[in-house]
Design a protein around this motif. Sequence first.
Motif, PDB file in Angstrom:
ATOM      1  N   LYS A   1     -25.238   8.215   6.422  1.00 36.15           N
ATOM      2  CA  LYS A   1     -23.818   8.514   6.587  1.00 36.15           C
ATOM      3  C   LYS A   1     -23.503   8.534   8.072  1.00 36.15           C
ATOM      4  CE  LYS A   1     -24.019  11.387   2.500  1.00 36.15           C
ATOM      5  NZ  LYS A   1     -24.276  12.739   2.045  1.00 36.15           N
ATOM      6  N   LEU A   2     -22.313   8.076   8.410  1.00 33.46           N
ATOM      7  CA  LEU A   2     -21.918   8.015   9.817  1.00 33.46           C
ATOM      8  C   LEU A   2     -21.996   9.380  10.489  1.00 33.46           C
ATOM      9  CD1 LEU A   2     -20.869   6.436  12.230  1.00 33.46           C
ATOM     10  CD2 LEU A   2     -18.552   6.736  11.342  1.00 33.46           C
ATOM     11  N   GLN A   3     -21.589  10.431   9.782  1.00 34.46           N
ATOM     12  CA  GLN A   3     -21.600  11.767  10.390  1.00 34.46           C
ATOM     13  C   GLN A   3     -23.017  12.301  10.621  1.00 34.46           C
ATOM     14  OE1 GLN A   3     -20.178  11.143   7.353  1.00 34.46           O
ATOM     15  NE2 GLN A   3     -20.677  12.748   5.885  1.00 34.46           N
ATOM     16  N   ASP A   4     -24.025  11.621  10.057  1.00 36.19           N
ATOM     17  CA  ASP A   4     -25.415  12.038  10.256  1.00 36.19           C
ATOM     18  C   ASP A   4     -26.148  11.163  11.275  1.00 36.19           C
ATOM     19  OD1 ASP A   4     -25.085  14.075   8.419  1.00 36.19           O
ATOM     20  OD2 ASP A   4     -25.772  12.873   6.732  1.00 36.19           O
ATOM     21  N   VAL A   5     -25.397  10.354  12.017  1.00 34.37           N
ATOM     22  CA  VAL A   5     -25.961   9.554  13.105  1.00 34.37           C
ATOM     23  C   VAL A   5     -25.520  10.220  14.407  1.00 34.37           C
ATOM     24  CG1 VAL A   5     -25.953   7.316  14.256  1.00 34.37           C
ATOM     25  CG2 VAL A   5     -25.896   7.426  11.760  1.00 34.37           C
ATOM     26  N   HIS A   6     -26.491  10.655  15.195  1.00 39.28           N
ATOM     27  CA  HIS A   6     -26.199  11.380  16.428  1.00 39.28           C
ATOM     28  C   HIS A   6     -26.788  10.624  17.615  1.00 39.28           C
ATOM     29  CE1 HIS A   6     -25.154  14.638  13.690  1.00 39.28           C
ATOM     30  NE2 HIS A   6     -26.332  14.449  13.112  1.00 39.28           N
ATOM     31  N   LEU A   7     -25.998  10.504  18.665  1.00 43.07           N
ATOM     32  CA  LEU A   7     -26.424   9.808  19.867  1.00 43.07           C
ATOM     33  C   LEU A   7     -26.254  10.739  21.053  1.00 43.07           C
ATOM     34  CD1 LEU A   7     -27.268   7.207  21.358  1.00 43.07           C
ATOM     35  CD2 LEU A   7     -24.857   6.588  21.426  1.00 43.07           C
ATOM     36  N   LEU A   8     -27.339  10.980  21.756  1.00 43.15           N
ATOM     37  CA  LEU A   8     -27.309  11.803  22.960  1.00 43.15           C
ATOM     38  C   LEU A   8     -27.613  10.902  24.145  1.00 43.15           C
ATOM     39  CD1 LEU A   8     -29.371  14.759  21.507  1.00 43.15           C
ATOM     40  CD2 LEU A   8     -26.919  14.734  21.915  1.00 43.15           C
ATOM     41  N   SER A   9     -26.589  10.655  24.945  1.00 41.08           N
ATOM     42  CA  SER A   9     -26.759   9.800  26.117  1.00 41.08           C
ATOM     43  C   SER A   9     -27.115  10.658  27.319  1.00 41.08           C
ATOM     44  CB  SER A   9     -25.468   9.034  26.400  1.00 41.08           C
ATOM     45  OG  SER A   9     -25.188   8.169  25.339  1.00 41.08           O
ATOM     46  N   PRO A  10     -27.853  10.090  28.267  1.00 38.64           N
ATOM     47  CA  PRO A  10     -28.210  10.851  29.468  1.00 38.64           C
ATOM     48  C   PRO A  10     -26.974  11.119  30.326  1.00 38.64           C
ATOM     49  CG  PRO A  10     -28.907   8.582  29.685  1.00 38.64           C
ATOM     50  CD  PRO A  10     -28.387   8.742  28.286  1.00 38.64           C
ATOM     51  N   ASN A  11     -27.028  12.191  31.101  1.00 37.58           N
ATOM     52  CA  ASN A  11     -25.903  12.536  31.974  1.00 37.58           C
ATOM     53  C   ASN A  11     -25.675  11.483  33.044  1.00 37.58           C
ATOM     54  OD1 ASN A  11     -25.468  14.876  30.570  1.00 37.58           O
ATOM     55  ND2 ASN A  11     -26.788  16.099  31.885  1.00 37.58           N
ATOM     56  N   ASP A  12     -26.766  10.948  33.602  1.00 38.56           N
ATOM     57  CA  ASP A  12     -26.668   9.970  34.678  1.00 38.56           C
ATOM     58  C   ASP A  12     -26.934   8.571  34.124  1.00 38.56           C
ATOM     59  OD1 ASP A  12     -26.622   8.574  37.027  1.00 38.56           O
ATOM     60  OD2 ASP A  12     -28.500   9.390  37.802  1.00 38.56           O
ATOM     61  N   LEU A  13     -25.870   7.854  33.791  1.00 38.21           N
ATOM     62  CA  LEU A  13     -26.013   6.517  33.207  1.00 38.21           C
ATOM     63  C   LEU A  13     -26.442   5.470  34.233  1.00 38.21           C
ATOM     64  CD1 LEU A  13     -22.896   6.517  30.871  1.00 38.21           C
ATOM     65  CD2 LEU A  13     -25.276   6.807  30.214  1.00 38.21           C
ATOM     66  N   THR A  14     -26.343   5.800  35.526  1.00 42.76           N
ATOM     67  CA  THR A  14     -26.750   4.842  36.557  1.00 42.76           C
ATOM     68  C   THR A  14     -28.256   4.829  36.761  1.00 42.76           C
ATOM     69  OG1 THR A  14     -26.439   6.492  38.304  1.00 42.76           O
ATOM     70  CG2 THR A  14     -24.550   5.075  37.770  1.00 42.76           C
ATOM     71  N   ASN A  15     -28.943   5.856  36.285  1.00 40.68           N
ATOM     72  CA  ASN A  15     -30.396   5.947  36.421  1.00 40.68           C
ATOM     73  C   ASN A  15     -31.054   5.042  35.376  1.00 40.68           C
ATOM     74  OD1 ASN A  15     -33.072   6.604  36.572  1.00 40.68           O
ATOM     75  ND2 ASN A  15     -32.781   8.799  36.229  1.00 40.68           N
ATOM     76  N   PRO A  16     -31.750   3.975  35.807  1.00 37.76           N
ATOM     77  CA  PRO A  16     -32.357   3.060  34.836  1.00 37.76           C
ATOM     78  C   PRO A  16     -33.488   3.696  34.022  1.00 37.76           C
ATOM     79  CG  PRO A  16     -32.974   2.455  37.072  1.00 37.76           C
ATOM     80  CD  PRO A  16     -31.982   3.574  37.188  1.00 37.76           C
TER      81      PRO A  16
ATOM     82  N   ILE B   1     -23.451   1.469  23.557  1.00 36.28           N
ATOM     83  CA  ILE B   1     -23.761   1.591  22.130  1.00 36.28           C
ATOM     84  C   ILE B   1     -23.257   2.952  21.657  1.00 36.28           C
ATOM     85  CG2 ILE B   1     -25.657   1.769  20.468  1.00 36.28           C
ATOM     86  CD1 ILE B   1     -27.220  -0.164  22.292  1.00 36.28           C
ATOM     87  N   ASP B   2     -22.588   2.955  20.504  1.00 40.15           N
ATOM     88  CA  ASP B   2     -22.075   4.215  19.968  1.00 40.15           C
ATOM     89  C   ASP B   2     -22.646   4.469  18.567  1.00 40.15           C
ATOM     90  OD1 ASP B   2     -20.703   2.375  18.442  1.00 40.15           O
ATOM     91  OD2 ASP B   2     -18.709   3.054  18.982  1.00 40.15           O
ATOM     92  N   GLU B   3     -22.272   5.603  17.989  1.00 41.22           N
ATOM     93  CA  GLU B   3     -22.791   5.991  16.675  1.00 41.22           C
ATOM     94  C   GLU B   3     -22.447   4.963  15.598  1.00 41.22           C
ATOM     95  OE1 GLU B   3     -21.218   8.104  18.718  1.00 41.22           O
ATOM     96  OE2 GLU B   3     -22.415   9.933  18.865  1.00 41.22           O
ATOM     97  N   MET B   4     -21.240   4.403  15.676  1.00 41.74           N
ATOM     98  CA  MET B   4     -20.822   3.430  14.664  1.00 41.74           C
ATOM     99  C   MET B   4     -21.694   2.177  14.719  1.00 41.74           C
ATOM    100  SD  MET B   4     -18.676   3.095  12.248  1.00 41.74           S
ATOM    101  CE  MET B   4     -18.102   1.823  11.159  1.00 41.74           C
TER     102      MET B   4
END
Length: 197
Positions: free
Chosen positions: A94-109, A66-69
């Motif tokens: 606004k698209l520029q005001d949507v922020h997504l911070l994903s975890p560093n370890d995507l394999t960790n459920p 999933i991304d900001e868009m």
Amino acid sequence: MGLDNENPLILSASELPTRKQRRKNKEASSKQHIVKDLLNAKLCSADPFDLSDASNSDSDDSVEPIDEMEIYDLIAPISDPEHPLSLESLGVVKLQDVHLLSPNDLTNPAALSRVLVELTPTVSHCSLATVIGLGVRVRLEQALPPSYRVEVKIKKNTHSQADEVNKQLADKERVAAALENENLMSILRTMMKPCLE
């Protein structure tokens, strides 16, 4: 009851972000990737059945993150409670005001992703800013997987009572109590109708 903003600024369709432009950029990038992969590929492998080098990014079962868009697409069609227009067309989201911070370890459920959406009210004294923020929060919490934590805030210096509104939107108990109010739920359902069409 009079409207807070009787004559809101409405953005034209050409000013709104679309996936078409993004898709064109992605296709161009992927074509460049294919050419690079072909140029760098081994012409003859020692074991023709060795799949360890094979890229499975083209498989249909791979899940695109999933991304900001995508998050923006979920909230853009929400209807404004005062006007028969979307939050996108009013410039509230606004698209520029949507922020997504994903975890560093995507394999960790157990890893959590964090979504922050900053809203820009149409006027600095908008009395429905909390309702709009609540609508955005509810929409995202219902649509995103449980591994996403949603935070909705009023953008700095865009509302006269931004601190109070942000405090209400961040308080889980207040949000839960608000969602038990049938009148408020009726407003939220009306706001969400365009999302479900």
